[in-house]
Write an enzyme that holds these catalytic residues in place. Structure first.
Site, short mmCIF file in Angstrom:
data_model
loop_
_atom_site.label_atom_id
_atom_site.label_comp_id
_atom_site.label_asym_id
_atom_site.label_seq_id
_atom_site.Cartn_x
_atom_site.Cartn_y
_atom_site.Cartn_z
N ARG A 40 9.23 -10.71 8.58
CA ARG A 40 9.06 -11.40 9.87
C ARG A 40 7.89 -12.40 9.81
O ARG A 40 7.54 -13.00 10.82
CB ARG A 40 8.83 -10.40 11.01
CG ARG A 40 9.93 -9.38 11.12
CD ARG A 40 11.02 -9.79 12.11
NE ARG A 40 12.28 -9.13 11.80
CZ ARG A 40 13.44 -9.75 11.58
NH1 ARG A 40 13.54 -11.04 11.64
NH2 ARG A 40 14.53 -9.06 11.30
N HIS A 70 11.67 -13.32 -2.24
CA HIS A 70 12.39 -13.86 -1.08
C HIS A 70 11.37 -14.23 0.00
O HIS A 70 10.52 -13.42 0.35
CB HIS A 70 13.38 -12.81 -0.55
CG HIS A 70 14.43 -13.36 0.36
ND1 HIS A 70 14.14 -14.06 1.51
CD2 HIS A 70 15.78 -13.31 0.29
CE1 HIS A 70 15.27 -14.42 2.11
NE2 HIS A 70 16.29 -13.99 1.38
N TYR A 73 12.10 -14.29 6.62
CA TYR A 73 13.20 -14.86 7.42
C TYR A 73 12.71 -15.84 8.48
O TYR A 73 13.44 -16.72 8.90
CB TYR A 73 13.97 -13.74 8.14
CG TYR A 73 14.71 -12.80 7.23
CD1 TYR A 73 15.36 -13.29 6.09
CD2 TYR A 73 14.80 -11.45 7.50
CE1 TYR A 73 16.06 -12.44 5.25
CE2 TYR A 73 15.50 -10.59 6.67
CZ TYR A 73 16.12 -11.08 5.56
OH TYR A 73 16.81 -10.24 4.74
N HIS A 110 15.91 -19.21 2.77
CA HIS A 110 17.00 -19.69 3.61
C HIS A 110 16.62 -21.11 4.00
O HIS A 110 15.55 -21.30 4.59
CB HIS A 110 17.14 -18.81 4.85
CG HIS A 110 17.53 -17.39 4.55
ND1 HIS A 110 17.69 -16.44 5.52
CD2 HIS A 110 17.80 -16.77 3.37
CE1 HIS A 110 18.05 -15.29 4.96
NE2 HIS A 110 18.10 -15.46 3.65
N GLU A 145 19.26 -20.77 -0.73
CA GLU A 145 20.32 -19.76 -0.61
C GLU A 145 21.52 -20.33 0.15
O GLU A 145 21.36 -21.01 1.16
CB GLU A 145 19.77 -18.51 0.10
CG GLU A 145 20.82 -17.40 0.23
CD GLU A 145 20.22 -16.05 0.62
OE1 GLU A 145 18.98 -15.91 0.68
OE2 GLU A 145 21.03 -15.13 0.86
N ASP A 179 24.96 -16.25 -2.30
CA ASP A 179 25.10 -14.95 -1.65
C ASP A 179 26.58 -14.73 -1.35
O ASP A 179 27.20 -15.50 -0.61
CB ASP A 179 24.26 -14.94 -0.35
CG ASP A 179 24.24 -13.58 0.32
OD1 ASP A 179 25.32 -13.02 0.56
OD2 ASP A 179 23.13 -13.08 0.63
N HIS A 182 27.47 -14.27 2.32
CA HIS A 182 27.31 -15.52 3.07
C HIS A 182 28.42 -16.52 2.80
O HIS A 182 28.97 -17.11 3.74
CB HIS A 182 25.96 -16.18 2.74
CG HIS A 182 24.77 -15.37 3.14
ND1 HIS A 182 23.48 -15.76 2.88
CD2 HIS A 182 24.67 -14.18 3.80
CE1 HIS A 182 22.63 -14.85 3.35
NE2 HIS A 182 23.33 -13.88 3.90
N HIS A 214 23.24 -13.14 -4.99
CA HIS A 214 23.04 -12.02 -4.06
C HIS A 214 24.40 -11.35 -3.92
O HIS A 214 25.32 -11.95 -3.37
CB HIS A 214 22.57 -12.52 -2.69
CG HIS A 214 21.11 -12.82 -2.63
ND1 HIS A 214 20.55 -13.53 -1.59
CD2 HIS A 214 20.08 -12.49 -3.46
CE1 HIS A 214 19.24 -13.63 -1.79
NE2 HIS A 214 18.93 -13.01 -2.92
N ASP A 227 27.29 -13.25 8.80
CA ASP A 227 26.17 -12.76 7.99
C ASP A 227 25.71 -11.34 8.33
O ASP A 227 24.62 -11.14 8.84
CB ASP A 227 24.99 -13.74 8.06
CG ASP A 227 23.85 -13.34 7.12
OD1 ASP A 227 24.01 -12.36 6.35
OD2 ASP A 227 22.80 -13.99 7.17
N HIS A 229 25.64 -7.83 6.05
CA HIS A 229 25.95 -7.27 4.72
C HIS A 229 26.55 -5.88 4.83
O HIS A 229 26.18 -5.11 5.71
CB HIS A 229 24.67 -7.21 3.88
CG HIS A 229 24.00 -8.53 3.70
ND1 HIS A 229 22.92 -8.71 2.89
CD2 HIS A 229 24.25 -9.76 4.24
CE1 HIS A 229 22.54 -9.97 2.92
NE2 HIS A 229 23.32 -10.63 3.74
N GLU A 259 21.73 -6.69 -1.90
CA GLU A 259 21.02 -6.69 -0.61
C GLU A 259 21.88 -5.93 0.38
O GLU A 259 22.12 -6.37 1.50
CB GLU A 259 20.85 -8.11 -0.09
CG GLU A 259 20.05 -9.04 -0.96
CD GLU A 259 20.01 -10.45 -0.38
OE1 GLU A 259 21.09 -11.01 -0.12
OE2 GLU A 259 18.91 -10.96 -0.18
ZN ZN Z 1 22.46 -12.32 4.66
FE FE Z 2 21.09 -13.10 0.55
FE FE Z 3 18.47 -14.16 2.03
#
Ligand code: ZN
Ligand code: FE
Ligand code: FE
Length: 280
Positions: A40, A70, A73, A110, A145, A179, A182, A214, A227, A229, A259
């Site tokens: 976050r 990574h 987000y 992202h 990504e 991904d 995605h 991913h 999106d 997973h 993931e």
């Molecule tokens: Zn995702």
């Molecule tokens: Fe991913």
């Molecule tokens: Fe990601």
């Protein structure tokens, strides 16, 4: 010689690098992903040189490579709000400096959400961000990504990633992370037409840019732009599609990162499953 499959999962970074290396071994991984800081956002933990040195020795002994960091987000490299954009740029610049403690690895983010500014403006701001933070001397490859195209997300189409790459001056430091959840949610049919998707990726972006996968199943149907997973084999991709992906001649030597919604024991089972599905 049989190639050793590079497969791992997302691990918690809270215990430092050596702890992640040990977790990787515990789950049977030889590559892994981690967040550079709280997903976050917020401040990053200081890097302990003794931890990094012990980690490097441990990786050498245990055949661990291809660390994939990574970005959080909350990082939006094309935010409309100036403070949010500045946060993204400062965080990314700081992350890339920190990554040099573990040189020669990968950093994934992202691309961003254009939040009503339009796709063109989003692409322009993301490229501007990258032009501010990339350094000629860095050893880290920064990966865009592929996204599901949820809301105002940039990167749901291969053309959008291409447009970013075209505007980045130091783009030999850039690559792409595909991904599987995605792209499937984004309308690229990796289940029924993996060949066609890879051909399209090559035509638009170039397969030489593809540096990581991913590996996720999806809770939602094809082209849902959602999106979410799912565990391997438990969603709309299914086990057969995953098997084709991990064995495809154009993909099989890439590092695969799970993931999926799992704790360590679940990851261990999925990694063992993937290794059992690997063809010579
Ligand atoms: Zn995702
Ligand atoms: Fe991913
Ligand atoms: Fe990601």
């Amino acid at each position: 010689m049989a190639d050793i499959m590079k497969v791992g999962c997302h691990l918690s970074a809270s215990g430092g690098f050596l702890a992640m290396g040990k977790d990787a071994v515990k789950v049977g991984a030889n590559v892994f992903q981690f967040f550079t800081r709280n997903p976050r956002g917020g401040t990053a933990k200081a890097i302990d040189p003794a931890d990094v040195a012990a980690f490097h020795a441990f990786c050498g002994e245990n055949g661990i490579s291809h660390l994939l960091a990574h970005a959080p987000y909350t990082l939006n490299a094309c935010a409309a709000n100036e403070r949010t954009l500045t946060f993204a740029r400062e965080t990314m610049a700081d992350d890339l400096v920190r990554m040099e403690a573990v040189p020669g690895n990968l950093y994934n983010f992202h691309p961003g959400s254009h939040v009503g500014q339009g796709m063109e403006k989003g692409i322009e701001l993301i490229a501007e961000t990258l032009n501010m933070v990339l350094k000629p001397e860095q050893t880290t490859t920064v990966l865009l990504e592929t996204m599901a195209g949820k809301g105002s997300e940039v990167g749901g189409r291969f053309e959008e990633l291409r447009a970013i790459l075209d505007r980045v001056e130091l783009n030999d430091h850039m690559g792409v992370c595909l991904d599987t959840c995605h792209v499937h949610d984004g309308g690229y049919d990796v289940v029924n037409d993996l060949e066609g998707v890879l051909r399209e990726f090559d035509r638009v972006i170039g397969l030489d840019r593809l540096r990581a996968i991913h590996l996720n199943d999806s809770k939602n149907p094809f082209s849902s732009h959602k999106d979410r997973h799912e565990v391997i084999g438990g969603g709309s991709l299914g086990l057969d599609a995953v098997k084709r992906i991990i064995n495809h001649p154009l993909l099989r030597s890439l590092p695969f990162y799970l993931e999926t919604p799992n704790e360590l024991d679940g990851y261990a089972k999925e990694i063992a499953l993937l290794r059992s599905m690997r063809e010579e």
